[in-house]
Design a protein around this motif. Structure first.
Motif, PDB file in Angstrom:
ATOM      1  N   ALA A  62      12.839  54.206 -24.188  1.00 25.85           N
ATOM      2  CA  ALA A  62      13.824  53.174 -24.556  1.00 25.85           C
ATOM      3  C   ALA A  62      14.802  52.914 -23.414  1.00 25.85           C
ATOM      4  N   LEU A  63      15.222  54.007 -22.743  1.00 27.26           N
ATOM      5  CA  LEU A  63      16.124  53.826 -21.600  1.00 27.26           C
ATOM      6  C   LEU A  63      15.447  53.053 -20.482  1.00 27.26           C
ATOM      7  N   LEU A  64      14.190  53.386 -20.198  1.00 31.81           N
ATOM      8  CA  LEU A  64      13.470  52.717 -19.134  1.00 31.81           C
ATOM      9  C   LEU A  64      13.289  51.234 -19.430  1.00 31.81           C
ATOM     10  N   VAL A  65      12.725  50.934 -20.576  1.00 29.95           N
ATOM     11  CA  VAL A  65      12.438  49.536 -20.921  1.00 29.95           C
ATOM     12  C   VAL A  65      13.730  48.769 -21.172  1.00 29.95           C
ATOM     13  N   GLY A  66      14.655  49.412 -21.889  1.00 30.24           N
ATOM     14  CA  GLY A  66      15.919  48.723 -22.196  1.00 30.24           C
ATOM     15  C   GLY A  66      16.717  48.416 -20.953  1.00 30.24           C
ATOM     16  N   GLY A  67      16.802  49.357 -19.999  1.00 30.77           N
ATOM     17  CA  GLY A  67      17.544  49.114 -18.771  1.00 30.77           C
ATOM     18  C   GLY A  67      16.985  47.950 -17.984  1.00 30.77           C
ATOM     19  N   VAL A  68      15.643  47.889 -17.888  1.00 31.17           N
ATOM     20  CA  VAL A  68      15.013  46.793 -17.140  1.00 31.17           C
ATOM     21  C   VAL A  68      15.199  45.471 -17.852  1.00 31.17           C
ATOM     22  N   VAL A  69      14.866  45.445 -19.149  1.00 29.42           N
ATOM     23  CA  VAL A  69      14.921  44.178 -19.898  1.00 29.42           C
ATOM     24  C   VAL A  69      16.349  43.656 -19.988  1.00 29.42           C
ATOM     25  N   LEU A  70      17.291  44.541 -20.350  1.00 34.20           N
ATOM     26  CA  LEU A  70      18.680  44.087 -20.473  1.00 34.20           C
ATOM     27  C   LEU A  70      19.234  43.616 -19.125  1.00 34.20           C
ATOM     28  N   GLY A  71      18.879  44.278 -18.017  1.00 36.34           N
ATOM     29  CA  GLY A  71      19.327  43.846 -16.687  1.00 36.34           C
ATOM     30  C   GLY A  71      18.825  42.459 -16.342  1.00 36.34           C
ATOM     31  N   LEU A  72      17.549  42.208 -16.653  1.00 37.14           N
ATOM     32  CA  LEU A  72      16.983  40.885 -16.372  1.00 37.14           C
ATOM     33  C   LEU A  72      17.616  39.815 -17.250  1.00 37.14           C
ATOM     34  N   VAL A  73      17.796  40.121 -18.529  1.00 33.04           N
ATOM     35  CA  VAL A  73      18.420  39.151 -19.443  1.00 33.04           C
ATOM     36  C   VAL A  73      19.852  38.857 -19.006  1.00 33.04           C
ATOM     37  N   LEU A  74      20.592  39.904 -18.659  1.00 31.81           N
ATOM     38  CA  LEU A  74      21.984  39.716 -18.214  1.00 31.81           C
ATOM     39  C   LEU A  74      22.045  38.850 -16.960  1.00 31.81           C
ATOM     40  N   ALA A  75      21.109  39.041 -16.041  1.00 32.12           N
ATOM     41  CA  ALA A  75      21.084  38.246 -14.816  1.00 32.12           C
ATOM     42  C   ALA A  75      20.843  36.779 -15.135  1.00 32.12           C
ATOM     43  N   VAL A  76      19.926  36.506 -16.065  1.00 38.69           N
ATOM     44  CA  VAL A  76      19.633  35.118 -16.441  1.00 38.69           C
ATOM     45  C   VAL A  76      20.832  34.471 -17.117  1.00 38.69           C
ATOM     46  N   VAL A  77      21.458  35.177 -18.046  1.00 40.60           N
ATOM     47  CA  VAL A  77      22.624  34.631 -18.753  1.00 40.60           C
ATOM     48  C   VAL A  77      23.774  34.358 -17.774  1.00 40.60           C
ATOM     49  N   CYS A  78      23.982  35.286 -16.860  1.00 42.43           N
ATOM     50  CA  CYS A  78      25.107  35.126 -15.908  1.00 42.43           C
ATOM     51  C   CYS A  78      24.920  33.927 -14.988  1.00 42.43           C
ATOM     52  N   ARG A  79      23.692  33.515 -14.764  1.00 43.37           N
ATOM     53  CA  ARG A  79      23.461  32.350 -13.908  1.00 43.37           C
ATOM     54  C   ARG A  79      24.167  31.111 -14.467  1.00 43.37           C
ATOM     55  N   LEU A  80      24.249  31.002 -15.789  1.00 42.18           N
ATOM     56  CA  LEU A  80      24.948  29.874 -16.403  1.00 42.18           C
ATOM     57  C   LEU A  80      26.435  29.905 -16.052  1.00 42.18           C
ATOM     58  N   PHE A  81      27.037  31.082 -16.119  1.00 41.04           N
ATOM     59  CA  PHE A  81      28.454  31.221 -15.789  1.00 41.04           C
ATOM     60  C   PHE A  81      28.691  31.085 -14.281  1.00 41.04           C
ATOM     61  N   VAL A  82      27.726  31.544 -13.484  1.00 43.40           N
ATOM     62  CA  VAL A  82      27.841  31.410 -12.030  1.00 43.40           C
ATOM     63  C   VAL A  82      27.936  29.943 -11.628  1.00 43.40           C
ATOM     64  N   GLY A  83      27.124  29.082 -12.272  1.00 47.11           N
ATOM     65  CA  GLY A  83      27.167  27.657 -11.959  1.00 47.11           C
ATOM     66  C   GLY A  83      28.534  27.060 -12.238  1.00 47.11           C
ATOM     67  N   GLY A  84      29.137  27.414 -13.387  1.00 51.05           N
ATOM     68  CA  GLY A  84      30.480  26.911 -13.707  1.00 51.05           C
ATOM     69  C   GLY A  84      31.525  27.405 -12.734  1.00 51.05           C
ATOM     70  N   THR A  85      31.437  28.696 -12.383  1.00 51.89           N
ATOM     71  CA  THR A  85      32.384  29.257 -11.419  1.00 51.89           C
ATOM     72  C   THR A  85      32.260  28.574 -10.061  1.00 51.89           C
ATOM     73  N   ALA A  86      31.015  28.323  -9.624  1.00 48.85           N
ATOM     74  CA  ALA A  86      30.798  27.670  -8.334  1.00 48.85           C
ATOM     75  C   ALA A  86      31.390  26.268  -8.324  1.00 48.85           C
ATOM     76  N   ARG A  87      31.212  25.529  -9.418  1.00 52.32           N
ATOM     77  CA  ARG A  87      31.759  24.167  -9.480  1.00 52.32           C
ATOM     78  C   ARG A  87      33.285  24.196  -9.503  1.00 52.32           C
ATOM     79  N   ALA A  88      33.874  25.163 -10.210  1.00 51.28           N
ATOM     80  CA  ALA A  88      35.336  25.268 -10.255  1.00 51.28           C
ATOM     81  C   ALA A  88      35.890  25.615  -8.875  1.00 51.28           C
ATOM     82  N   ARG A  89      35.240  26.557  -8.180  1.00 51.38           N
ATOM     83  CA  ARG A  89      35.687  26.921  -6.830  1.00 51.38           C
ATOM     84  C   ARG A  89      35.547  25.722  -5.880  1.00 51.38           C
ATOM     85  N   ALA A  90      34.477  24.969  -6.038  1.00 58.09           N
ATOM     86  CA  ALA A  90      34.268  23.788  -5.190  1.00 58.09           C
ATOM     87  C   ALA A  90      35.366  22.754  -5.435  1.00 58.09           C
ATOM     88  N   ALA A  91      35.741  22.555  -6.710  1.00 56.77           N
ATOM     89  CA  ALA A  91      36.801  21.592  -7.034  1.00 56.77           C
ATOM     90  C   ALA A  91      38.132  22.026  -6.444  1.00 56.77           C
TER      91      ALA A  91
END
Length: 557
Positions: free
Chosen positions: A479-508
């Motif tokens: 569970a630790l092995l699979v959960g660590g990998v899967v949750l890390g990948l999911v978190l990276a994908v979700v954060c990309r949405l917030f990264v885009g907003g942060t990048a646009r705010a910094r650009a503005a």
């Protein structure tokens, strides 16, 4: 008038209104300096100096200048008025450039005569011991000047006439029947002095030489010529200095004006008005204005485009995306993003809070403006200058255009330095990115721990035993092995949405700061110099308005 006149006596003699006019003309001349024709400005300054000089002197005396052409009987008229044979006439007249003065009432006249530049040997006091026929006091206070012939072949005579005509409080122009229509006196003196009609009198001398039946028509013709010159309020007095005809009327005309003691102030007021009007005509009559915000904004936009602001803003957005994505991505693969060159480093703009200190060391690597961008900047600078100068005189428009381009050679370096000096706000990532980074590494550690545990359990054959802890029927190591990998990948994908907003705010934010920096350079090098020209124009118009203002009783003694 403080600073122009000193002393309580002078202040008493000068009405508040006339003092205000002189202040206004002086201010207008100061504002026009370096912008209007130098001769025009110098004339205005001379008018102020001349007025101040006159007002420091006797207000009890009126300077009456008698001017005329050769053979007009000017000196004969002078002698007839004084009752003394002071000025040589006809062939006996000496070839001198000096005027002759006769003074009624010597008290206070010496300084006035010195100011006029009349040598002692050419001065006579009417009530001196030379005069044993003094009658009446009607001309008390008169300083009568016999000027050189204005049409003399001697240049010094012309210069002396011009100088004294400018100083006299009252002018008597002596014409003769042969040359009363001569352009030399009308074009050079009478017509240019049309604004001084209140201080002038025209005398038609030698009227005795004109047949009686033609005298009235000749006087009417002189009247017509004066009207054409704009001198319809100037009286015409026919005289014969030789026979004394009309001399009493001329003397009464002089005495009446002297008694009112208005001529000196009328002369000064006319001089001030003439100079102020000349300045206003040359500067333009449009109301004082300010640069429109929209026009300045358009110029700032063109400068921002030419200086590479959009390029920097785009680099800020891409740099923020890269850095944040690398920080929030799954660590085993996010390092790949670090192999790409940061866009801001490529532009030499990755300076953070040290930007202002470091920006002066070298230029940025921003691309040079294109020909189209340079042309747009030139067009907007011209448009700004044209809008600022609309309705103003040619000289002032030229002054505004020169001010708008005077420092354009510094523009490129100053814009580059300004951009390099802006803190783009990308050196530090948002706090939530740091939290995600820690969480990602915790998940990586969990996956590693789970992997090692799983391998050891599999080797020992205990992975499926009851000795291995389980969660929901799944072994904890797995569970630790699979959960660590899967949750890390999911978190990276979700954060990309917030990264885009942060990048646009910094650009503005970067876009706003960069445009403010560009606007600061634009204001310093282009807008402020143009505003200074407009402010000077406003000061000139205010000074002119003050110089031309006529308050009630402004010319009263």
């Amino acid at each position: 008038m403080s600073g122009l006149l000193d002393g309580r006596e002078s202040q008493t003699r000068l009405t508040d209104d006339l003092a205000g006019r002189l202040d206004g003309l002086a201010a207008a001349a100061d504002a026009a300096q370096g912008r209007l024709d130098a001769a025009l400005v110098e004339t205005a300054r001379s008018t102020v100096d001349r007025a101040v000089g006159r007002l420091r002197l006797s207000s009890e005396h009126t300077i009456v200048g008698i001017a005329g052409a050769t053979g007009s009987g000017k000196s004969s008229t002078f002698n007839a008025l004084t009752g003394l044979d002071l000025s040589a006439v006809g062939v006996r007249r000496p070839t001198t450039s000096w005027a002759t003065a006769c003074v009624w009432g010597a008290d206070g006249a010496n300084e006035l005569l010195e100011w006029l530049g009349i040598p002692d040997r050419h001065q006579t006091t009417r009530d001196s011991m030379l005069d044993t026929r003094r009658e009446g006091t009607e001309l008390d206070g008169v300083v009568l000047l016999d000027l050189p012939d204005h049409d003399s072949t001697e240049l010094s005579h012309h210069l002396e006439v011009d100088r004294l005509v400018a100083l006299a409080d009252m002018l008597i122009w002596v014409l003769d029947p042969q040359k009363y229509a001569d352009a030399a006196i009308h074009d050079r003196y009478l017509q240019p002095l049309r604004t001084h009609d209140e201080i002038m009198v025209v005398v038609l001398n030698h009227i005795d030489r004109v047949p009686e039946e033609r005298r009235e028509s000749m006087v009417a013709d002189v009247r017509r010529l004066l009207d054409d010159d704009g001198l319809d309020r100037v009286p015409v007095i026919p005289v014969s200095a030789k026979l004394g005809w009309g001399i009493d009327e001329l003397r009464r005309e002089i005495a009446g004006r002297v008694a009112e003691k208005r001529s000196n102030k009328q002369r000064l007021a006319a001089d001030i008005a003439e100079s102020a009007t000349s300045l206003s005509t040359a500067a333009g009559t449009a109301p004082a204005q300010q640069l429109g915000k929209q026009r300045v904004a358009v110029l700032d936009g063109a400068l921002a485009e030419a200086s590479g602001v959009p390029t920097v803003v785009d680099a800020v957005e891409r740099s923020t995306r890269t850095r944040a994505a690398r920080a929030t991505g799954w660590p085993p693969v996010s390092w790949i993003g670090g192999l790409r060159v940061d866009p801001l480093k490529r532009l030499q703009l990755d300076l953070g809070a040290d930007a202002k200190r470091l920006s002066g060391r070298s230029r940025t690597s921003l691309p040079a403006p294109t020909a189209v961008e340079r042309a747009r900047v030139d067009t907007e600078v011209r448009a700004l200058a044209d809008e600022a100068g609309r309705g103003l005189g040619d000289c002032w428009q030229e002054s505004i255009r020169n001010a708008s381009v005077a420092r354009l050679d510094d523009l490129s370096d100053r814009l580059d330095a300004a951009i390099a000096g802006v803190d783009l706000g990308v050196k530090r990532l948002p706090a939530w990115v740091g939290v995600v980074r820690v969480l990602q590494w915790l998940l990586v550690l969990a996956a590693i721990a789970g992997g090692v545990w799983t391998v050891l359990s599999a080797v020992s054959g205990t992975l499926s035993d009851d000795s291995t802890p389980k969660v929901a029927g799944i072994a904890v190591p797995l569970a630790l092995l699979v959960g660590g990998v899967v949750l890390g990948l999911v978190l990276a994908v979700v954060c990309r949405l917030f990264v885009g907003g942060t990048a646009r705010a910094r650009a503005a934010t970067a876009d706003r700061r960069l445009r403010e920096a560009v606007s600061g350079v634009s204001r310093e090098l282009i807008v402020d110099p143009v505003d200074a020209e407009l402010a000077a124009y406003g000061a000139l118009q205010a000074g002119v308005a003050k110089a031309l203002a006529a308050g009630p009783g402004s010319l009263e003694h």
